[in-house]
Design an enzyme around this catalytic site. Structure first.
Site, PDB file in Angstrom:
ATOM      1  N   GLY A  70       0.807  -1.210   0.000  1.00 39.41           N
ATOM      2  CA  GLY A  70       0.000   0.000   0.000  1.00 39.41           C
ATOM      3  C   GLY A  70       0.839   1.258   0.000  1.00 39.41           C
ATOM      4  CG  ASP A  71       3.421   2.431   3.262  1.00 38.99           C
ATOM      5  OD1 ASP A  71       2.688   3.403   3.484  1.00 38.99           O
ATOM      6  OD2 ASP A  71       3.777   1.635   4.142  1.00 38.99           O
ATOM      7  CB  SER A  72       5.207   0.359  -2.877  1.00 43.19           C
ATOM      8  OG  SER A  72       6.167  -0.068  -1.928  1.00 43.19           O
TER       9      SER A  72
ATOM     10  N   GLY B 225       2.989   5.843  -2.994  1.00 47.73           N
ATOM     11  CA  GLY B 225       4.139   6.621  -3.421  1.00 47.73           C
ATOM     12  C   GLY B 225       4.185   6.790  -4.929  1.00 47.73           C
TER      13      GLY B 225
END
Length: 399
Positions: free
Chosen positions: A168-170, A173
């Site tokens: 999810g973070d990637s 980003g």
């Protein structure tokens, strides 16, 4: 040859993964990224990563590359004013605080825009800047779950496991960086900046193919399907003669015919059970058994070479140990050296994606060894502060 974003200055305020990932992507393409950390409270990513050498961890190297490190306390009046001076000379700000944090520091977009009408504020948060959940803190694991993405992971009947990576973070980003590029393009026409509002949950939702229309039209609730996708056949992993697994994907009609020929079973291509995409999906279990029986009689390298020659998509399931030695990835520069000042040697990390023919990205440094390492460059070189003024700011805790 310069990078595509040469001349673009980015101020990165975020910590951990999603914001710094967006900053890294912009830096890879040539932007000057100044990472601002709170004095005495550096980005926790400096201590993340599973490998350790001389007390150092190496997740930092992945997302700190191509950035200059500065310290500044935006919570103080002096720090706020210095930050606004940087804003006047910058193009993009990336932050991934909980919504309302910049506003609490009197640094909302209205204040930033007043100092620089072209400034682009990239905001990454758990749920976005608006809506009933906007004020909630968010992590990738929760975003993957609440967006429905995690529900489709795992095996039927089992609990939905999380991925071994913060997907999810990637994703957030990447979408944040994409939004910054779109905003930069619009600014080149209008001269005006804007806010790029990226949510972890929405980034996870965006990649889920046909799940929403399938539910809307047919009431279909996609669930976990283990090693394959339901109704997409053949596309699975199959155990070879030495016990290792290979991926074989031949769900397109033309590719399936090639697979049948490569297996010495051309008659399967005209078998009513497998004659087209819909039929193969309905008879997926039978087809997987036929291909599995064939794969079990051959070594993995032979399977892959035979199918590749026939134009069938196949490949090994590599661990990172195989990945770092993969000739294709190495030929493309995707296993790249980063000079790490902390241990004074190169360490390997991921290369730059995508590859641009005329303005390729570069790895210019492997990340700062310490917080505030480039304070003199940033505040003296960019803003004109004297050595005595910097020393006073350090004494006051502003830097």
């Amino acid at each position: 040859m310069t990078g595509a974003l040469d001349g673009v200055r980015v101020l990165e305020l975020g910590t951990l993964i999603s914001g710094p990932f967006a900053g890294r992507l912009l830096g890879d393409m040539g932007a000057e990224v100044i990472k601002i950390e709170l004095p005495g409270s550096p980005d926790p990513l400096r201590t993340w990563g599973q490998a350790e050498l001389d007390g150092h961890h190496f997740f930092w190297t992945v997302h700190a590359r191509n950035k200059r490190a500065a310290t500044l306390d935006l919570r103080t009046a002096r720090g706020r004013e210095i930050f606004l001076q940087l804003v006047e000379r910058s193009d993009v700000i990336v932050e991934n605080f909980r919504p309302g944090t910049l506003e609490k520091w009197d640094l909302g977009y209205d204040v930033l825009h007043e100092r620089n009408k072209g400034i682009i504020l990239v905001r990454v948060s758990g749920y976005g800047q608006t809506g009933p959940d906007a004020g909630k803190a968010g992590y990738a694991s929760v975003a993957e779950a609440s967006s429905g993405l995690r529900h489709m992971n795992g095996f039927p009947g089992g609990p939905p496991p999380r991925l071994a990576l913060s997907l999810g973070d990637s994703l957030a980003g990447m979408f944040a960086a994409q939004g910054a590029l779109a905003a930069l393009y619009r600014r080149s026409i209008t001269g005006e900046g804007q806010v790029v509002d990226t949510a972890l949950t929405e980034s996870c939702l965006a990649i889920q193919e046909s799940t929403i229309p399938d539910y809307d039209i047919g009431g279909v609730v996609r669930g976990p399907s283990g090693t394959r996708l339901e109704g997409i056949a053949p596309s699975n992993i199959y155990q070879s003669a030495d016990g290792s697994w290979v991926v074989i994907a031949a769900n397109q009609d033309t590719v399936f015919r090639r697979l049948c020929g490569a297996m010495g079973r051309p008659e399967l291509a005209t078998d009513d059970r497998f004659v087209n995409h819909v039929a193969r999906g309905r008879n997926q279990d039978e087809l997987d058994k036929i291909i599995g029986d064939w794969a079990a009689q051959h070594q993995p390298a032979d399977i892959i070479s035979t199918l590749s020659e026939a134009g069938v998509i196949s490949g090994p399931i590599n661990t990172v140990a195989e990945v770092v030695n993969d000739p294709q990835l190495r030929a493309r520069g995707m296993i790249a050296d980063h000079w790490d000042d902390r241990i004074e040697r190169n360490i390997k990390g991921p290369g730059i994606v995508p590859v641009l023919s005329e303005s390729p990205g570069t790895i210019r440094n492997g990340g700062s060894a310490r917080p505030g390492q480039h304070n003199d460059e940033v505040y003296t070189g960019l803003l004109g502060y004297s050595t005595d003024e910097l020393e006073t700011l350090r004494t006051e805790g502003v830097l």
